[in-house]
Design an enzyme around this catalytic site. Structure first.
Site, PDB file in Angstrom:
ATOM      1  N   HIS A 194      44.109  39.325  33.551  1.00  0.00           N
ATOM      2  CA  HIS A 194      43.280  39.257  34.755  1.00  0.00           C
ATOM      3  C   HIS A 194      43.646  37.965  35.473  1.00  0.00           C
ATOM      4  O   HIS A 194      43.315  36.873  35.021  1.00  0.00           O
ATOM      5  CB  HIS A 194      41.804  39.277  34.373  1.00  0.00           C
ATOM      6  CG  HIS A 194      40.873  39.405  35.548  1.00  0.00           C
ATOM      7  ND1 HIS A 194      41.320  39.367  36.855  1.00  0.00           N
ATOM      8  CD2 HIS A 194      39.523  39.569  35.620  1.00  0.00           C
ATOM      9  CE1 HIS A 194      40.289  39.498  37.670  1.00  0.00           C
ATOM     10  NE2 HIS A 194      39.195  39.636  36.938  1.00  0.00           N
ATOM     11  N   CYS A 241      37.308  36.861  41.999  1.00  0.00           N
ATOM     12  CA  CYS A 241      38.310  37.892  41.729  1.00  0.00           C
ATOM     13  C   CYS A 241      38.593  38.820  42.906  1.00  0.00           C
ATOM     14  O   CYS A 241      39.443  39.714  42.792  1.00  0.00           O
ATOM     15  CB  CYS A 241      37.887  38.707  40.519  1.00  0.00           C
ATOM     16  SG  CYS A 241      37.599  37.675  39.064  1.00  0.00           S
ATOM     17  N   HIS A 267      39.811  48.064  39.275  1.00  0.00           N
ATOM     18  CA  HIS A 267      39.618  46.668  38.899  1.00  0.00           C
ATOM     19  C   HIS A 267      39.624  46.556  37.372  1.00  0.00           C
ATOM     20  O   HIS A 267      40.278  45.676  36.815  1.00  0.00           O
ATOM     21  CB  HIS A 267      38.301  46.144  39.478  1.00  0.00           C
ATOM     22  CG  HIS A 267      38.129  44.671  39.326  1.00  0.00           C
ATOM     23  ND1 HIS A 267      39.019  43.762  39.839  1.00  0.00           N
ATOM     24  CD2 HIS A 267      37.172  43.935  38.712  1.00  0.00           C
ATOM     25  CE1 HIS A 267      38.616  42.532  39.550  1.00  0.00           C
ATOM     26  NE2 HIS A 267      37.501  42.611  38.865  1.00  0.00           N
TER      27      HIS A 267
END
Length: 291
Positions: free
Chosen positions: A213, A54, A179
């Site tokens: 996401h 990520c 995040h």
């Protein structure tokens, strides 16, 4: 992080039914994304793919700047892309990290992520533009293969390194894109490190309820939202969409819940925004953009 795995999954199913050769491995080789893009755009020079889960596309910005500073490139096409596939969906479900309803970042009722897909691509050069890539900080805490350090020590190193690289202190930042995956451990870690790095507070939001996401594309996607807040006067700070039920065990943060804008005009303060990305394996990246 997925490359062509979705297409390969479909090919496997077809091959099982027809008893044919399943697939060519090159269809899902992660490293081919950048060379393919370079070939499609007719570009020369270095072309390589960064895959650190990520944080992948956030780290790509730091790598692109190194290419420019080393005079290896005149300009760099930089960004990230990730696509949905069963491997990712079932994998995160097996980790009990997914939510059956819209993701709910920083809430006491947070239950996990919604997997998304997307792409965001920039052109980075040494020429002046409406937004400047001001700083980057990278670190690795290696606390656990999938869980973050509970107090965010490694993440804090990345944020402070990004501020130092930009030559500013925390008070110069007008907005931070978190995040904020809405998993129990990530939000806990990030809330604590944000309270330490920004003791005077700063406007923040987690934008994954808007996009899902996007994994390897998350850093670039969220840098894109940060870019828009700096480059366009009519773009408000991204809102923090959640149920408003704060987790009493986390330090309070200044969530953007209504229309708010960065200050404009000569002498205006807070002409910097930050975007944070954290990944499995303890990979941490923070980017700072400036008007």
């Amino acid at each position: 992080s997925t490359s062509g795995i979705g297409a390969v999954e479909a090919t496997f199913a077809d091959a099982e039914a027809k008893n044919t050769k399943p697939f060519d491995y090159r269809q899902m080789e992660i490293g081919t994304a950048a060379p393919f893009a370079a070939a499609a755009l007719g570009l020369g020079g270095p072309a390589f793919t960064i895959s650190t889960a990520c944080t992948s596309s956030a780290k790509a910005f730091a790598a692109a700047r190194r290419l420019l500073r080393a005079q290896l490139c005149d300009a760099v096409v930089v960004g990230g892309v990730d696509t949905l596939c069963e491997l990712t969906l079932q994998g995160f479900a097996s980790l009990e990290s997914t939510s059956a309803v819209r993701t709910n970042p920083m809430s006491a009722n947070r239950r996990g992520i919604n997997i998304g897909e997307g792409a965001a691509v920039f052109l980075m050069s040494r020429e002046e533009g409406p937004v400047r890539f001001a700083g980057a900080g990278e670190s690795s805490d290696a606390h656990h293969i999938s869980a973050p350090d509970p107090q965010g020590a490694g993440g804090e190193i990345a944020l402070r390194a990004a501020l130092a690289d930009a030559g500013i202190d925390a008070r110069a930042i007008g907005y931070v894109n978190l995040h904020a995956t809405a998993t129990l451990k990530n939000d806990q870690m990030e809330a604590h490190l944000m309270a330490r790095v920004f003791p005077d507070g700063v406007a923040v939001s987690g934008t994954k309820p808007l996009t899902g996401h996007t994994l390897g594309a998350a850093g670039a996607t969220e840098a894109g939202l940060a870019w828009l807040t700096l480059a366009r006067d009519d773009v408000a700070l991204p809102r923090h969409l959640w149920d408003g039920q704060a987790d009493a065990t986390l330090p309070p943060l200044d969530f953007v819940e209504s229309a708010r804008y960065l200050p404009r005009g000569a002498g205006a303060q807070s002409q910097y925004v930050m975007s944070n990305s954290f990944a499995f394996g303890g990979s941490n990246v923070s980017l700072v953009l400036a008007r």
